[in-house]
Design a protein around this motif. Structure first.
Motif, PDB file in Angstrom:
ATOM      1  N   UNK A  91       0.382  -1.269   0.203  1.00 55.30           N
ATOM      2  CA  UNK A  91      -0.253   0.252  -0.473  1.00 55.30           C
ATOM      3  C   UNK A  91       0.584   1.123  -0.043  1.00 55.30           C
ATOM      4  N   UNK A  92       2.055   1.661   0.607  1.00 51.64           N
ATOM      5  CA  UNK A  92       2.553   2.557   0.644  1.00 51.64           C
ATOM      6  C   UNK A  92       3.692   2.736  -0.268  1.00 51.64           C
ATOM      7  N   UNK A  93       4.116   1.710  -1.307  1.00 48.43           N
ATOM      8  CA  UNK A  93       4.510   1.986  -2.899  1.00 48.43           C
ATOM      9  C   UNK A  93       3.159   2.004  -3.668  1.00 48.43           C
ATOM     10  N   UNK A  94       1.604   1.759  -3.739  1.00 48.92           N
ATOM     11  CA  UNK A  94       1.026   2.438  -4.299  1.00 48.92           C
ATOM     12  C   UNK A  94       0.532   4.181  -4.200  1.00 48.92           C
ATOM     13  N   UNK A  95       0.787   4.027  -2.683  1.00 51.96           N
ATOM     14  CA  UNK A  95       0.647   5.845  -2.178  1.00 51.96           C
ATOM     15  C   UNK A  95       1.610   6.477  -2.952  1.00 51.96           C
ATOM     16  N   UNK A  96       3.093   5.982  -3.091  1.00 54.91           N
ATOM     17  CA  UNK A  96       3.709   6.217  -3.301  1.00 54.91           C
ATOM     18  C   UNK A  96       4.946   6.835  -5.051  1.00 54.91           C
ATOM     19  N   UNK A  97       3.047   6.076  -6.315  1.00 56.30           N
ATOM     20  CA  UNK A  97       3.043   6.173  -7.067  1.00 56.30           C
ATOM     21  C   UNK A  97       2.398   6.887  -7.449  1.00 56.30           C
ATOM     22  N   UNK A  98       1.377   7.588  -6.628  1.00 56.90           N
ATOM     23  CA  UNK A  98       0.199   8.708  -6.212  1.00 56.90           C
ATOM     24  C   UNK A  98       1.133  10.042  -6.294  1.00 56.90           C
ATOM     25  N   UNK A  99       2.105  10.483  -6.056  1.00 49.75           N
ATOM     26  CA  UNK A  99       3.789  11.720  -6.379  1.00 49.75           C
ATOM     27  C   UNK A  99       3.766  12.104  -7.008  1.00 49.75           C
ATOM     28  N   UNK A 100       4.443  12.884  -7.513  1.00 42.52           N
ATOM     29  CA  UNK A 100       5.178  13.330  -8.681  1.00 42.52           C
ATOM     30  C   UNK A 100       6.358  12.642  -8.042  1.00 42.52           C
ATOM     31  N   UNK A 101       7.007  12.198  -9.531  1.00 43.29           N
ATOM     32  CA  UNK A 101       8.659  10.929  -9.794  1.00 43.29           C
ATOM     33  C   UNK A 101       9.750  11.537  -8.745  1.00 43.29           C
ATOM     34  N   UNK A 102       9.553  13.509  -8.835  1.00 41.07           N
ATOM     35  CA  UNK A 102      10.349  13.492  -7.932  1.00 41.07           C
ATOM     36  C   UNK A 102      10.569  13.836  -6.039  1.00 41.07           C
ATOM     37  N   UNK A 103       9.051  13.498  -5.513  1.00 44.78           N
ATOM     38  CA  UNK A 103       8.626  13.277  -4.388  1.00 44.78           C
ATOM     39  C   UNK A 103       8.664  12.248  -4.204  1.00 44.78           C
ATOM     40  N   UNK A 104       8.460  10.847  -5.016  1.00 50.20           N
ATOM     41  CA  UNK A 104       8.424  10.132  -4.482  1.00 50.20           C
ATOM     42  C   UNK A 104       9.833   9.169  -3.606  1.00 50.20           C
ATOM     43  N   UNK A 105       9.767   8.291  -2.466  1.00 49.81           N
ATOM     44  CA  UNK A 105      10.789   7.903  -1.925  1.00 49.81           C
ATOM     45  C   UNK A 105      11.554   6.837  -2.414  1.00 49.81           C
ATOM     46  N   UNK A 106      12.538   7.258  -2.124  1.00 45.20           N
ATOM     47  CA  UNK A 106      13.315   5.565  -3.179  1.00 45.20           C
ATOM     48  C   UNK A 106      13.833   4.658  -2.128  1.00 45.20           C
ATOM     49  N   UNK A 107      13.574   3.439  -3.114  1.00 50.96           N
ATOM     50  CA  UNK A 107      14.129   2.401  -2.376  1.00 50.96           C
ATOM     51  C   UNK A 107      14.914   1.584  -3.263  1.00 50.96           C
ATOM     52  N   UNK A 108      15.271   0.542  -2.706  1.00 50.38           N
ATOM     53  CA  UNK A 108      16.476  -0.199  -3.674  1.00 50.38           C
ATOM     54  C   UNK A 108      16.268  -1.616  -2.764  1.00 50.38           C
ATOM     55  N   UNK A 109      16.579  -2.143  -4.136  1.00 49.09           N
ATOM     56  CA  UNK A 109      16.315  -4.434  -2.838  1.00 49.09           C
ATOM     57  C   UNK A 109      18.147  -4.440  -3.721  1.00 49.09           C
ATOM     58  N   UNK A 110      18.685  -4.533  -2.368  1.00 49.49           N
ATOM     59  CA  UNK A 110      20.505  -5.573  -2.545  1.00 49.49           C
ATOM     60  C   UNK A 110      20.318  -6.775  -1.895  1.00 49.49           C
ATOM     61  N   UNK A 111      19.965  -7.766  -2.347  1.00 44.92           N
ATOM     62  CA  UNK A 111      20.526  -8.837  -1.843  1.00 44.92           C
ATOM     63  C   UNK A 111      21.457  -9.777  -2.093  1.00 44.92           C
ATOM     64  N   UNK A 112      22.039 -10.805  -1.332  1.00 43.42           N
ATOM     65  CA  UNK A 112      22.988 -11.928  -1.105  1.00 43.42           C
ATOM     66  C   UNK A 112      23.962 -11.641  -2.738  1.00 43.42           C
ATOM     67  N   UNK A 113      24.744 -11.022  -2.513  1.00 45.85           N
ATOM     68  CA  UNK A 113      25.861 -11.314  -3.779  1.00 45.85           C
ATOM     69  C   UNK A 113      25.741  -9.496  -4.684  1.00 45.85           C
ATOM     70  N   UNK A 114      24.681  -9.115  -4.365  1.00 34.08           N
ATOM     71  CA  UNK A 114      25.065  -7.749  -5.054  1.00 34.08           C
ATOM     72  C   UNK A 114      25.450  -6.658  -5.115  1.00 34.08           C
ATOM     73  N   UNK A 115      25.427  -6.068  -5.928  1.00 34.55           N
ATOM     74  CA  UNK A 115      26.164  -4.554  -5.751  1.00 34.55           C
ATOM     75  C   UNK A 115      25.450  -3.507  -6.257  1.00 34.55           C
ATOM     76  N   UNK A 116      25.387  -2.518  -5.196  1.00 31.06           N
ATOM     77  CA  UNK A 116      24.318  -1.473  -5.902  1.00 31.06           C
ATOM     78  C   UNK A 116      25.650  -0.298  -5.739  1.00 31.06           C
TER      79      UNK A 116
END
Length: 625
Positions: free
Chosen positions: A389-414
């Motif tokens: 639901x938090x994700x859906x709410x975020x999509x209602x915001x303008x792109x420059x206002x959306x909270x930034x979230x990134x996926x980091x799992x075993x083995x990944x580099x960001x």
């Protein structure tokens, strides 16, 4: 003023003036707290500033160094880990398998051995960062100085509840090791990225190995000069001996490789004075324990520190390199700031995935950020998430206002460019790791995983002193070997599965690929040099198994039936969506691979390393035409 500035105001020519105006603007007009004021932060900073790993660079395009592995005692303090006796404070003492590297003034270089005294070596978690570039030859002498193995075949370790496992797919050979160049396009044959090596400790009894994989004491890795097909970026190393990988990585045996080149040079020209931070995310424990709630790996540490502090000035940009040196399913995490709207906090722009620089279009449109752009994909990966639901709410915001979230799992580099906001007074922001795996007992961890659990990864302390910097408008062109893969053959299915066994209290599941446990004598995939292939990775389990293949990264073209737009992003490790229990359909990821330059045998596997140790691995053989 906002309408005039537009989304890319930080790139405008009047940026320095706007930075001065924004100091007052942000303070007066903030609609919610941007962070926490930090009147006492100076004292905290002196206690737990982020410490960068030791750096060992190549000299004249030669990396000539050595590593010694010994048991070392570490104190688990409130701020992280410190070696016992090195200004440590009271806390639990853990005995961990640890990398030691020659001290700069020792002149040992590649000459350290098991006879080298402890005081001539730096004992560190994580291990040292190695800096190399195209054309560099890498000579790394690995010395196994752990307690000798006094039997020819140690068999499975007594690790409840896995006592029913059968070699080779069990936890075994705890003190037998090797070394994997994760993210490198180099030869998989000895003496290069040879992960079949079984390096026994110095003084161990000889073993008549039918495969001739066994060595005793030390092994000299000698990697040919890096070719231009090697992606420049953030890579890493860790043990990869089948049966002991999980335990040794959990002990802290991991470190970073940085391959420097055109990408770094471009960023420095665009942002003079750009600082670089290496952030090795680890779970650190003495022993494996699958029955501990939340996965047994405990909390995350960054460079063996608990919630370290990074200082930045207002408007400053730094490059942050995250290395997911974790090893359990519970480590799948979404990293995000403790602010609800993007303009109130730091701005993060991803520039690379798994050590491979982005195409400009991916950088500009942030297409990789699945957690924000396509919440349905995150649901496919992990399911049952209260954050949807938090994700859906975020999509209602303008792109420059959306909270930034990134996926980091075993083995990944960001890799990110991170810009500090403009603040009126010293202000702190917390980067959180929100676990996104939601498992019931018996679903891989054998203990419940609390999906609501989050913890601070690090704290950013922003000073009001202005240091105006601008994000680059674009990234440099990608080299030929990172162009989209065209005209593949296939598709070929690769099927991840497990059986839980009968009864109310089942034995630990068998972890299989294509319905088989790992067999060192079986070639599971024959591929041909120069041929492009499409593979469909399928998963009928409740765990998002992170697929990793050695030597060649791959492009992801489809996740769970959703086509991804071109240019496709390069990965070397990606979680496969879980089984959809409503429709009883497998989770899928479609990838394209380009097999270039290197023939030989190597592996693919699940990067939940306990799964790999227990059989979720296959052999790949690449042959010339």
């Amino acid at each position: 003023m906002k309408a005039w500035i537009g989304r890319n105001w930080k790139e405008s020519a009047v940026f320095p003036l706007l930075m001065l105006l924004a100091t007052a603007y942000v303070y007066v007009n903030a609609c919610a707290p941007a962070g926490q004021e930090a009147p006492s932060a100076a004292a905290a900073v002196s206690e737990n500033l982020l410490v960068q790993p030791k750096v060992i660079p190549a000299v004249n395009n030669l990396l000539n160094t050595s590593l010694v592995i010994r048991m070392q005692k570490w104190v688990q303090e409130s701020t992280g880990f410190s070696r016992l006796g090195e200004n440590s404070t009271p806390g639990p003492v853990l005995t961990l398998r640890t990398y030691g590297s020659p001290k700069p003034n020792s002149r040992l270089g590649g000459g350290a051995t098991c006879a080298t005294p402890d005081d001539q070596l730096d004992w560190t978690i994580p291990g040292p960062t190695y800096n190399v570039s195209h054309g560099a030859r890498m000579l790394i002498k690995l010395n196994n100085c752990l307690p000798p193995v006094n039997v020819t075949d140690p068999g499975c370790s007594p690790t409840p509840p896995y006592n029913g496992d059968v070699p080779p797919n069990c936890f075994h050979g705890d003190d037998i090791t090797n070394f994997h160049f994760h993210g490198f396009r180099v030869s998989p044959n000895p003496p290069q990225d040879w992960i079949y090596l079984k390096l026994r400790p110095q003084g161990s009894v000889p073993y008549n190995d039918p495969h001739n994989f066994t060595r005793i004491g030390s092994y000299q890795f000698d990697v040919d000069p890096l070719q231009d097909v090697q992606p420049v970026g953030t890579h890493w190393y860790h043990p990869h001996k089948h049966g002991s990988t999980a335990l040794q990585v959990l002990n802290g045996m991991a470190g970073t490789f940085i391959v420097h080149g055109y990408f770094d040079q471009y960023l420095q020209r665009q942002m003079p004075g750009l600082q670089d931070k290496v952030l090795v995310v680890q779970q650190i424990r003495e022993k494996l324990n699958a029955f501990v709630a939340n996965g047994g790996g405990g909390q995350f540490y960054v460079n063996a520190q608990n919630n370290p502090i990074i200082k930045m000035n207002s408007g400053q940009i730094q490059r942050w390199r995250f290395i997911g040196a974790t090893m359990q399913g519970s480590a799948h995490s979404e990293i995000k700031w403790n602010v609800t709207r993007k303009p109130e906090g730091p701005d993060m722009r991803q520039i690379a995935q798994d050590g491979v620089p982005f195409n400009t279009k991916n950088y500009q449109e942030e297409r990789l950020n699945l957690a924000r752009a396509v919440p349905a994909l995150k649901k496919a990966l992990f399911n049952r998430l209260p954050e949807l639901k938090e994700d859906a709410d975020a999509l209602a915001l303008a792109p420059e206002e959306r909270p930034q979230r990134f996926l980091l799992g075993p083995g990944n580099r960001l890799d990110f460019l991170v810009q500090a906001p403009v603040v009126q007074r010293p202000t702190s922001f917390t980067l959180l790791a929100q676990r996104v795996t939601n498992l019931a007992p018996g679903e891989g961890s054998l203990a419940p995983i609390n999906v609501s659990q989050s913890q601070p990864l690090l704290t950013l302390l922003v000073d009001p002193t202005l240091q105006p910097m601008r994000f680059p408008d674009q990234l440099p062109p990608q080299p030929w070997y990172l162009r989209d893969i065209e005209n593949p053959i296939g598709p070929k299915d690769v099927f991840f599965s497990m059986d839980k066994g009968p009864g109310a209290n089942p034995k630990p599941p068998n972890l299989m690929i294509d319905n088989h446990l790992y067999d060192p004598d079986r070639i599971d995939h024959n591929v041909t040099l120069g041929i492009n292939e499409t593979w469909v990775l399928k998963n009928n389990t409740s765990i998002a198994h992170p697929f990793h293949i050695h030597v060649n990264p791959f492009q992801v073209t489809n996740i769970d039936g959703v086509d991804l737009p071109q240019p496709w992003v390069w990965w070397d490790t990606i979680p496969i969506p879980i089984l959809n229990t409503t429709t009883n359909t497998n989770g899928t990821v479609t990838i394209r691979q380009r097999f270039i330059e290197f023939t030989g045998e190597y592996v693919l596997h699940c990067h939940i390393l306990g799964h790999e140790d227990r059989g979720m691995m296959q052999n790949v053989k690449c042959s010339a035409r």
